[in-house]
Enzyme design. Structure first.
Site: not given
Ligand code: FE2
Ligand code: FE2
Lengths: 292, 162
Positions: B23, B29, B46
């Site tokens: 990712t 995040c 994620h």
């Protein structure tokens, strides 16, 4: 400490920038007029065949899942909404301003465009939370243009960026903007402001660009707009849409509270909404094909 | 290639030899990785926000976006790929949750994400064996199916592993 980069060279690069296309100038002018209408935007697009084609291509992209193709410009624009159309006009008429990789920032191709687009959608969400009378229309555009200075600055900045990161990490320089000023004598907000003057952007946009990292210092009448750009910028970085090695290396100015009702809850909604709009814009504007 | 690239709110797992689960640019995040060394199954989610009650509609639309829904879903996916339901033997790591500088608490979504992920992991009887969280920089994360190795990179800061 003596700056490593000569400001004169940067100013020269700004002087040499080609003029903006008349469409962009007209668009920015129209939008800074308080009571402009969607028609004013339609009028810019409709006399430009390439732009018209691009708007129609966008609305008919699979992202929107329309059953019947849209062939009328009016319908396309009212369906897409003005923000998408503003994005199309700017992306289509600014050469490689937003798409060129940002060398000194180690930003990938299109990183500036992605960052600015995410910031712009966040800005228009922030604008809804205004506590007092606020000219919301410009917030989106301010978000879209806030970091244009990086385009001119990035090639010069390459030689100094590693030093900047080192100094910030060891604590001898507070943040990235201060590092730019210490090592180059100018920061990307000031450079963006010079570009905005060169291109004769409307005054509110010039000011929002200049003060997007230091909104508290903006003249009172432009301060709310500068704060909107500031918060939109922060949202983009938090969402991972940054422009490279400067990501999240800027302080938050919490003076926004006087102008916008941003709570942890509304901030979450801003991020959700901005991300949804951003995703649609990215996949329908189809510039992403060039990446990877 | 059978690499899996996860966007915001995505989760996924792989057992294809030689592939990675990856990712980009975590910002505030948080990525949670799970790895079963015996079966060589690698998974990741994620996560963007701590709790789905912030926006239940989004939770229905994209459950992986929220820690409270995304982490259990990743675990379910691992079980579907053959891992033990007890979660025994799973190597769990947590990355991301950065913040902008000198941010006030309102803007410290990264911290709230980290706490929410820990809480939900505990409720599943798991805890991170390694973490690389907080600070003021973004992270791109890769998990290697063959080895369970987790590498992190950030522009201007190179690459490291945890
Ligand atoms: Fe900036
Ligand atoms: Fe920015």
């Amino acid at each position: 400490m003596e700056p490593r980069i000569c400001c004169e060279n940067i100013r020269e690069a700004i002087e040499k920038l080609p003029m903006l296309s008349p469409n962009v100038s007209r668009l920015l002018q129209v939008m800074s007029d308080e009571d402009y209408e969607l028609d004013d935007i339609v009028n810019i697009v409709k006399y430009d065949a390439v732009l018209t084609a691009k708007v129609l291509k966008t609305v008919n992209s699979p992202v929107f899942g329309l059953l019947n193709p849209v062939t009328s410009l009016d319908r396309a624009i009212s369906y897409l909404g003005k923000w998408m159309v503003v994005s199309i006009i700017l992306s289509d008429n600014t050469g490689d301003l937003f798409s060129q990789p940002l060398e000194g920032y180690e930003g990938q191709q299109n990183a500036l465009w992605r960052h600015d687009l995410f910031a712009a959608f966040s800005c228009s969400e922030v604008a809804r939370l205004a506590k007092q009378n606020f000219e919301t229309e410009l917030a989106f555009t301010a978000g879209l243009l806030h970091d244009i200075g990086k385009f001119v600055f990035a090639p010069f900045w390459k030689q100094a960026a590693p030093e900047a990161l080192k100094r910030i990490a060891e604590g001898s320089i507070a943040d990235y903007l201060a590092a730019e000023r210490a090592l180059a004598g100018m920061d990307h907000a000031q450079i963006g402001y010079e570009m905005a003057k060169h291109w004769e952007f409307p005054q509110p946009l010039q000011q929002a660009i200049l003060y997007h990292h230091t909104p508290q210092n903006a003249p009172e009448e432009y301060r709310a707009l500068a704060f909107a750009a500031h918060i939109g910028d922060m949202c983009a970085m938090m969402a991972g849409c940054d422009t490279g090695n400067d990501g999240m290396q800027y302080p938050l100015d919490d003076g926004y509270a006087e102008y916008f009702d941003v709570t942890s809850n509304s901030l979450a909604q801003i991020l959700i909404e901005a991300e949804a709009q951003f995703k649609k814009a990215i996949s329908s504007l189809s510039f992403e094909e060039e990446v990877d | 290639m059978s690499d899996i690239i996860l966007g915001i709110g995505d989760y996924g797992a792989s057992k294809s030899p030689g592939s990675i689960v990856k990712t980009y640019a975590l910002g505030s995040c948080v990525a949670v990785t799970m790895y079963d060394p015996g079966l060589r199954v690698a998974g990741m989610v994620h996560i963007a926000l701590p709790e789905s009650k912030l926006n239940p509609a989004k939770g229905v639309d994209c459950p992986g976006y929220f820690a409270d829904l995304g982490v259990p879903l990743l675990f379910e996916e691992m079980v579907r790929m053959g891992c033990q339901r007890k979660g025994r033997g799973l190597v769990v790591k947590m990355l991301g949750g950065a913040s902008v500088m000198a941010g006030n608490d309102t803007f410290n979504i990264g911290k709230r994400n980290i706490l929410a992920v820990k809480k939900i992991l505990w409720s599943l009887g798991m805890g991170p064996t390694a973490e690389d969280v907080g600070a003021n920089h973004s992270r791109t994360v890769s998990l290697y199916v063959d080895t369970g190795l987790v590498t992190v990179s950030c522009p201007g800061r190179g690459q490291w592993q945890i």
